[in-house]
Design a protein around this motif. Sequence first.
Motif, PDB file in Angstrom:
ATOM      1  N   LEU A 161      85.587  16.106  28.489  1.00 37.66           N
ATOM      2  CA  LEU A 161      84.155  15.841  28.485  1.00 37.66           C
ATOM      3  C   LEU A 161      83.893  14.539  27.743  1.00 37.66           C
ATOM      4  CD1 LEU A 161      82.737  19.388  27.619  1.00 37.66           C
ATOM      5  CD2 LEU A 161      82.626  18.227  29.831  1.00 37.66           C
ATOM      6  N   PRO A 162      82.803  13.861  28.061  1.00 40.58           N
ATOM      7  CA  PRO A 162      82.465  12.649  27.314  1.00 40.58           C
ATOM      8  C   PRO A 162      82.286  12.978  25.838  1.00 40.58           C
ATOM      9  CG  PRO A 162      81.125  12.811  29.293  1.00 40.58           C
ATOM     10  CD  PRO A 162      81.846  14.116  29.161  1.00 40.58           C
ATOM     11  N   PRO A 163      82.718  12.107  24.947  1.00 37.43           N
ATOM     12  CA  PRO A 163      82.577  12.400  23.511  1.00 37.43           C
ATOM     13  C   PRO A 163      81.109  12.456  23.106  1.00 37.43           C
ATOM     14  CG  PRO A 163      83.253  10.124  23.854  1.00 37.43           C
ATOM     15  CD  PRO A 163      83.305  10.776  25.205  1.00 37.43           C
ATOM     16  N   LEU A 164      80.828  13.344  22.162  1.00 38.39           N
ATOM     17  CA  LEU A 164      79.488  13.483  21.616  1.00 38.39           C
ATOM     18  C   LEU A 164      79.625  13.762  20.126  1.00 38.39           C
ATOM     19  CD1 LEU A 164      76.411  13.666  22.055  1.00 38.39           C
ATOM     20  CD2 LEU A 164      76.694  16.124  22.416  1.00 38.39           C
ATOM     21  N   ALA A 165      79.008  12.927  19.319  1.00 33.70           N
ATOM     22  CA  ALA A 165      79.090  13.100  17.867  1.00 33.70           C
ATOM     23  C   ALA A 165      78.471  14.429  17.455  1.00 33.70           C
ATOM     24  CB  ALA A 165      78.379  11.946  17.158  1.00 33.70           C
ATOM     25  N   SER A 166      79.107  15.088  16.491  1.00 32.30           N
ATOM     26  CA  SER A 166      78.592  16.367  16.004  1.00 32.30           C
ATOM     27  C   SER A 166      77.249  16.147  15.344  1.00 32.30           C
ATOM     28  CB  SER A 166      79.569  16.998  15.008  1.00 32.30           C
ATOM     29  OG  SER A 166      80.823  17.234  15.623  1.00 32.30           O
ATOM     30  N   PRO A 167      76.234  16.928  15.713  1.00 39.72           N
ATOM     31  CA  PRO A 167      74.914  16.738  15.107  1.00 39.72           C
ATOM     32  C   PRO A 167      74.927  17.100  13.640  1.00 39.72           C
ATOM     33  CG  PRO A 167      74.953  18.736  16.436  1.00 39.72           C
ATOM     34  CD  PRO A 167      76.254  18.046  16.671  1.00 39.72           C
ATOM     35  N   ALA A 168      74.142  16.372  12.868  1.00 37.93           N
ATOM     36  CA  ALA A 168      74.032  16.671  11.441  1.00 37.93           C
ATOM     37  C   ALA A 168      73.274  17.959  11.224  1.00 37.93           C
ATOM     38  CB  ALA A 168      73.320  15.519  10.727  1.00 37.93           C
ATOM     39  N   ALA A 169      73.524  18.582  10.086  1.00 42.87           N
ATOM     40  CA  ALA A 169      72.838  19.823   9.762  1.00 42.87           C
ATOM     41  C   ALA A 169      71.340  19.598   9.741  1.00 42.87           C
ATOM     42  CB  ALA A 169      73.313  20.355   8.422  1.00 42.87           C
TER      43      ALA A 169
ATOM     44  N   ALA B 299      70.426  13.283  29.037  1.00 42.42           N
ATOM     45  CA  ALA B 299      71.217  12.049  29.073  1.00 42.42           C
ATOM     46  C   ALA B 299      72.708  12.353  28.970  1.00 42.42           C
ATOM     47  CB  ALA B 299      70.774  11.127  27.942  1.00 42.42           C
ATOM     48  N   TYR B 300      73.077  13.329  28.147  1.00 43.11           N
ATOM     49  CA  TYR B 300      74.500  13.658  28.023  1.00 43.11           C
ATOM     50  C   TYR B 300      75.040  14.285  29.303  1.00 43.11           C
ATOM     51  CZ  TYR B 300      78.841  15.773  26.506  1.00 43.11           C
ATOM     52  OH  TYR B 300      80.161  16.135  26.417  1.00 43.11           O
ATOM     53  N   LEU B 301      74.277  15.181  29.929  1.00 40.71           N
ATOM     54  CA  LEU B 301      74.737  15.801  31.181  1.00 40.71           C
ATOM     55  C   LEU B 301      74.866  14.766  32.293  1.00 40.71           C
ATOM     56  CD1 LEU B 301      72.733  19.165  31.188  1.00 40.71           C
ATOM     57  CD2 LEU B 301      75.113  18.763  30.518  1.00 40.71           C
ATOM     58  N   THR B 302      74.027  13.739  32.247  1.00 37.07           N
ATOM     59  CA  THR B 302      74.154  12.669  33.244  1.00 37.07           C
ATOM     60  C   THR B 302      75.493  11.960  33.104  1.00 37.07           C
ATOM     61  OG1 THR B 302      71.747  12.343  33.285  1.00 37.07           O
ATOM     62  CG2 THR B 302      73.126  10.528  34.076  1.00 37.07           C
ATOM     63  N   SER B 303      75.891  11.675  31.864  1.00 33.72           N
ATOM     64  CA  SER B 303      77.186  11.027  31.658  1.00 33.72           C
ATOM     65  C   SER B 303      78.354  11.962  31.956  1.00 33.72           C
ATOM     66  CB  SER B 303      77.282  10.528  30.206  1.00 33.72           C
ATOM     67  OG  SER B 303      77.208  11.622  29.299  1.00 33.72           O
ATOM     68  N   ALA B 304      78.152  13.270  31.767  1.00 29.88           N
ATOM     69  CA  ALA B 304      79.243  14.224  32.014  1.00 29.88           C
ATOM     70  C   ALA B 304      79.476  14.467  33.503  1.00 29.88           C
ATOM     71  CB  ALA B 304      78.953  15.536  31.297  1.00 29.88           C
TER      72      ALA B 304
ATOM     73  N   SER C 287      88.168  20.189  25.728  1.00 26.39           N
ATOM     74  CA  SER C 287      87.118  19.581  24.922  1.00 26.39           C
ATOM     75  C   SER C 287      85.901  20.493  24.965  1.00 26.39           C
ATOM     76  CB  SER C 287      86.755  18.173  25.432  1.00 26.39           C
ATOM     77  OG  SER C 287      86.331  18.236  26.784  1.00 26.39           O
ATOM     78  N   SER C 288      85.073  20.383  23.936  1.00 28.17           N
ATOM     79  CA  SER C 288      83.883  21.234  23.851  1.00 28.17           C
ATOM     80  C   SER C 288      82.779  20.479  23.132  1.00 28.17           C
ATOM     81  CB  SER C 288      84.193  22.538  23.120  1.00 28.17           C
ATOM     82  OG  SER C 288      84.606  22.286  21.786  1.00 28.17           O
ATOM     83  N   VAL C 289      81.561  20.942  23.383  1.00 27.40           N
ATOM     84  CA  VAL C 289      80.365  20.379  22.758  1.00 27.40           C
ATOM     85  C   VAL C 289      79.523  21.543  22.268  1.00 27.40           C
ATOM     86  CG1 VAL C 289      78.217  19.110  23.131  1.00 27.40           C
ATOM     87  CG2 VAL C 289      80.346  18.281  24.147  1.00 27.40           C
ATOM     88  N   THR C 290      79.123  21.489  20.994  1.00 24.33           N
ATOM     89  CA  THR C 290      78.303  22.543  20.400  1.00 24.33           C
ATOM     90  C   THR C 290      77.014  21.935  19.880  1.00 24.33           C
ATOM     91  OG1 THR C 290      80.266  23.798  19.748  1.00 24.33           O
ATOM     92  CG2 THR C 290      78.198  24.347  18.638  1.00 24.33           C
TER      93      THR C 290
END
Length: 448
Positions: A41-49, A60-65, A113-116
């Motif tokens: 999967l395209p890289p995505l920075a882990s969101p801050a708390a 936008a992320y799903l478009t790139s994926a 790969s995973s995105v949370t």
Amino acid sequence: MAGSRSSTRLMGAYILFFVPFLALGTATSQVPFLMWSSERLPPLASPAAGHITSYEQLSAYLTSAFSSGSHTVLLFLQDKLSKDDFTVFGGAFGNKQDSAFKNLEAAIQSSSSSVTLPALEWTGSFDVAALLQEKLGVSPLLVDADTLSHLSIKTSVSNLLLINLPYCSSLQKSCKEVLHENDEIIGNALSLMKAKKVPYTAIYTGLRPSRVISELPVSDQSVGRTLQQTAVPDVKPPIIFNGSGGPCIMLWAQNLSVRLSQNSPWTDLAQETPSLSGSFCDGSTSQLVLTYLSGFNLSFVLRQRFYSVSARNWSILDTVELKYKNLSASYTANRSIYTPAEYSFHCQSVTNFGDALLFPKITDQNSSEWSLNFIDFQIQGFGLSNSTDFSYASDCASFFTPAIWMGLLTVLLMLLILVYGLHMIMQVNTMDRFDDPKGPTISVPQTE
């Protein structure tokens, strides 16, 4: 050794999976969004708390994926889901073996790969199925475990497989039992995809949040300590008179209290808004005239003079005049209120009684009867340089206050005692002869 590294890796993945959920407090209108794939999967920075991912950011992320090629997407859409479901039923605070999401955790840990996204913004119009349909260009196909086992999936085209999952709305089953059954459905579906050797991307999210707590806006809530905090009073702006070249006189005081007799009450003119009519300034003189609706008229006259001894210009408060109706009183500072011309003058208390800085003129009878008390007084009549802020303040407080003098005298007295003691010790001498108890005594002849 290999088994130890494997268990350590598993525990690390488990912690990484649950930390985003634990780092966030309960928020309003948010759903978690979990996405993993057998491919990259395209890289995505882990969101801050505390970060809430917007619907536009997800789009936008799903478009790139899914921008190129064909994709098979498994959408596990639960009726309700919140991040609290993971913390309560995922074994985050208890036995990890008792987790209701064992298959989900294992799938994410073993994926390429995973995105949370712990907190995805949710509104009433939120529809993740429609969003995926837009990105993939195909309509969702509703399936279950039995349908999926007999379904022929073509990898040459994109596929969107929708699996609906219930939530704990039935009284016959607890929430943990329902989530455990949903986890079994997810595990069976993923096993079928692996058996068919079909590359896939899986998404687990909720149709709406399962827990919504109404929250007040931050501006409506009391922040910090409320019992001990004190409200900061509004600071009134200084009085500024603008001449032909810009600001030339500025005055500020917390209180401008006046009293016409010993028995009359004090009147604080600082609480009123004055008129500055009659004020003027030039290169050597600045006069500020404050006219109040209560009938008082207060004026300050400052003069600039050059002193050759210091080789600089000095600003001196020459006269303070108070008028009330047809009566008037004038006071002079007797050169006690002065400062370099480019500085402002500040004093905590300017009065004509007690420790006075203002002295009545002999010719005015009212000057000795009236009382003036200016608290936190600051004035500047020269060197403003088109600024609305005071220059560096020269304070009326002397450097050697009574407390400083007392301290210096005490230190000096202790130093004298110490020097005297050292001098006495240095004058002590030992005897040059001593009595021997075993020998003859020392006889000292006496002469008459």
